[in-house]
Design an enzyme around this catalytic site. Structure first.
Site, short mmCIF file in Angstrom:
data_model
loop_
_atom_site.label_atom_id
_atom_site.label_comp_id
_atom_site.label_asym_id
_atom_site.label_seq_id
_atom_site.Cartn_x
_atom_site.Cartn_y
_atom_site.Cartn_z
N ASP A 98 0.86 -1.17 0.00
CA ASP A 98 0.00 0.00 0.00
C ASP A 98 0.90 1.23 0.00
OD1 ASP A 98 -2.44 1.56 0.50
OD2 ASP A 98 -3.20 -0.31 1.33
N ASP A 197 -2.98 4.72 -2.38
CA ASP A 197 -4.03 5.31 -1.55
C ASP A 197 -4.43 6.71 -2.03
OD1 ASP A 197 -5.40 4.85 1.12
OD2 ASP A 197 -4.47 6.78 1.54
N GLU A 249 -6.32 3.91 -5.79
CA GLU A 249 -7.60 4.13 -5.12
C GLU A 249 -7.99 5.56 -5.47
OE1 GLU A 249 -9.81 4.38 -0.81
OE2 GLU A 249 -7.98 5.47 -1.26
N HIS A 318 -11.09 -3.07 3.10
CA HIS A 318 -11.06 -2.73 4.53
C HIS A 318 -11.84 -1.47 4.87
CE1 HIS A 318 -8.18 -0.25 2.54
NE2 HIS A 318 -8.07 0.51 3.62
N ASP A 319 -12.38 -0.77 3.86
CA ASP A 319 -13.16 0.45 4.12
C ASP A 319 -14.66 0.23 3.95
OD1 ASP A 319 -10.89 2.02 4.54
OD2 ASP A 319 -10.77 2.67 2.44
O1 ISL Z 1 -13.64 4.93 3.86
C1 ISL Z 1 -14.12 5.74 3.14
C2 ISL Z 1 -15.49 5.64 2.74
O2 ISL Z 1 -15.96 4.38 2.93
C3 ISL Z 1 -13.39 6.83 2.53
O3 ISL Z 1 -13.77 8.05 3.00
C4 ISL Z 1 -11.94 6.58 2.67
O4 ISL Z 1 -11.42 7.29 3.71
C5 ISL Z 1 -11.30 6.97 1.38
O5 ISL Z 1 -11.77 6.06 0.45
C6 ISL Z 1 -9.79 6.87 1.43
O6 ISL Z 1 -9.37 5.64 1.89
C7 ISL Z 1 -8.02 5.38 2.02
O7 ISL Z 1 -7.31 6.44 2.63
C8 ISL Z 1 -7.64 6.73 3.99
C9 ISL Z 1 -7.66 5.49 4.87
O8 ISL Z 1 -8.26 5.78 6.08
C10 ISL Z 1 -8.40 4.33 4.21
O9 ISL Z 1 -8.34 3.16 4.99
C11 ISL Z 1 -7.80 4.14 2.86
O10 ISL Z 1 -8.30 3.01 2.18
C12 ISL Z 1 -6.60 7.70 4.46
O11 ISL Z 1 -5.32 7.21 4.17
#
Ligand code: ISL
Ligand code: CA
Length: 529
Positions: A98, A197, A249, A318-319
């Protein structure tokens, strides 16, 4: 090696904290992952994407990095990491990492020096004393404002996420140079790519006030701008020397942005994660849920399948809440999990499986805020405290949407600790571990896990599924049908039995015993036309 090897790959995402704990401290770790490599190989996947394992104060579980060149002691050592690459390689599995470079942790050395005004780090971040017109009115991804005052520098800094995640300033060429060194460090170790990310928000064109919006006021100043395209070209150049790939992402992108980001001639990213199919059950923001509609879901997926030559396919990470809890039916838990597996593994693109998806893990069964760890959920709950809404509704908003739904420990068996840990797990284990776990499903030929293995090997042998054209044939309330090359995939995503004569040879069904002339509830079939 085939330059586009990742088009033939299936990726398995590991959230290291929650996967396997080797030393009983309740936190998953790299030796734990190594101990499960045979399991991962048995699925038939080719690539592991590791969510962050770098040094971090863990305010956002590793998405706040304090040292990009070291492994968090909770996860093990650099030797463990090297062993992981070597052991995975023995099994024909590649590792991707990541890459979290929109922001660092506020504990990163660069930030610590920056706040003291020490060169060359002084302008590594967006400080209000260097940028006129700041702080501005922008709002952040976790809700609330985006500027935090720092008493050392006597100025505020920009953070689009949590206050301890300051955004890096890509107007400073030295920032890219440092990031490039980091890329090379891991690529030299044998890492075969990066999941990048929030990569489409790197470059901010100005820090002027944004147009007031329901969410992310200010986003017109950073969503998928030319400055970001330029950085992506640089990342691409470095990676191409190693035959490594990228998946971005990318937040709030449509198919047009995605085409620009992934078109091979532009040499930026190889694939992106779209959010549009994840937004079908949301009203503007994810905390307001609406009823899920398969028709809309398929319509969105179809648009992306048609408009992009090649891209990712995913239903979980994971989100996001667990897919079976969200798009399936708990009454038909097993059947609907298998149907979702069929969708994931028969569309055009590179499939991403999230740990536990292959055994049908469900949303967390937590009952109060005390059990929640997710920084985003905590933030939202805090903001909700000033809103006049019944407590039960606030809790429901958190419970249905919290990212912890996907982060509960992997259920390896039905014992205490679920085979994940012998200690106290960092996040609660779902009580359904005695019904949903790897050990049981490995023994059961009819399990979700067994179906995943069958389907993955089917996909690998099928030219139609690997490279065939895609065409939607039917997008009904209960039934979807699409073609991949000469194969037709038919999904009954309803709790009802549906009358349907099938023309052609049924090669695979989620049902052991089919009922002639019908599709059973949540049955999915693959047919040679
Ligand atoms: O989780 C979210 C909506 O479901 C989003 O707002 C998310 O924060 C966004 O997609 C970005 O995600 C990534 O960056 C974030 C981190 O918290 C997440 O786990 C990651 O996947 C900040 O680094
Ligand atoms: Ca551990």
């Amino acid at each position: 090696m085939d330059k586009e090897w990742w088009k033939k790959a299936i990726v398995y995402q590991i959230y290291p904290r929650s996967f396997a704990d080797s030393n009983g401290d309740g936190i998953g770790d790299i030796p734990g992952i190594i101990s499960k490599l045979d399991y991962i190989a048995s699925l038939g996947v080719d690539v592991i994407w590791l969510s962050p394992v770098y040094a971090s104060p863990n305010e956002d579980n590793g998405y706040d990095i304090s040292d990009y060149l070291s492994i968090h002691p909770d996860f093990g050592t650099m030797d463990d990491f090297d062993a992981l690459i070597a052991e995975a390689d023995k099994r024909g599995i590649k590792i991707i990492m990541d890459l979290v470079i929109n922001h660092t942790s506020s504990e990163h050395e660069w930030f610590q020096k920056s706040r003291k005004g020490i060169e060359p780090y002084k302008d590594f971040y967006y400080w209000s004393d260097s940028w006129p017109g700041t702080p501005n009115n922008w709002t952040g991804f976790f809700g609330g404002g985006t500027w935090e005052y720092d008493s050392e520098r006597k100025a505020s800094y920009l953070h689009l996420f949590a206050p301890h995640q300051p955004d890096l300033n890509y107007h400073n060429p030295l920032v890219w140079e440092k990031i490039n060194e980091i890329l090379k460090f891991w690529l030299d170790k044998g890492v075969k790519g990066f999941r990048c990310d929030v990569i489409n928000i790197l470059y901010k064109d100005s820090l002027e006030n944004g147009k007031k919006k329901m969410i992310l006021t200010g986003s017109e100043h950073y969503l998928t701008l030319d400055g970001t395209h330029e950085i992506l070209k640089k990342i691409n150049k470095t990676l191409s020397e190693y035959g490594a790939f990228t998946v971005g992402e990318t937040v709030f992108v449509d198919t047009n942005d995605a085409k620009l980001l992934t078109s091979p001639e532009r040499k930026e990213l190889n694939m992106v994660f779209s959010f549009q199919h994840m937004e079908v059950d949301q009203i503007i923001v994810k905390w307001f849920k609406k009823k899920f509609s398969w028709k809309k879901f398929i319509a969105v997926l179809d648009k992306w399948q048609r408009e992009l030559e090649w891209n990712t396919i995913y239903l979980e990470n994971h989100d996001q809440p667990r897919s079976v809890s969200r798009f399936g039916s708990m009454e038909y838990w097993k059947d609907s999990s298998k149907l979702l597996a069929t969708l994931l593994l028969t569309l055009k693109g590179t499939p991403f499986i999230f740990e536990g998806e292959e055994i049908g893990m469900t949303n967390f069964d937590f009952v109060s805020m005390d059990e929640v760890e997710d920084v985003e959920s905590k933030n939202i709950y805090k903001i909700l405290s000033s809103v006049h809404l019944p407590k039960s509704i606030k809790w429901k908003m958190i419970k249905n949407t919290s990212r912890d739904n996907a982060r509960t420990p992997m259920q390896w068996n039905g014992k205490d600790g679920a085979g994940f840990t012998t200690g106290k797990p960092w996040l609660g284990i779902n009580k359904n571990k005695d019904k949903i776990n790897v050990e049981m499903e490995e023994r059961d030929k009819d399990s979700i896990l067994s179906y995943y293995k069958t389907l993955i090997s089917f996909r690998k042998k099928s030219e139609d599924l690997m490279e065939g054209d895609y065409k939607l044939m039917e997008n009904g309330r209960d039934v979807t049908e699409y073609m991949r090359g000469g194969l037709s995939i038919i999904l009954n995503h309803s709790d009802k039995e549906i009358k349907r004569e099938i023309e052609g040879e049924i090669l695979l069904s989620t049902e052991n015993e089919r009922k002639e002339g019908f599709l059973k509830p949540w049955e999915a079939i693959i047919v040679r036309k």
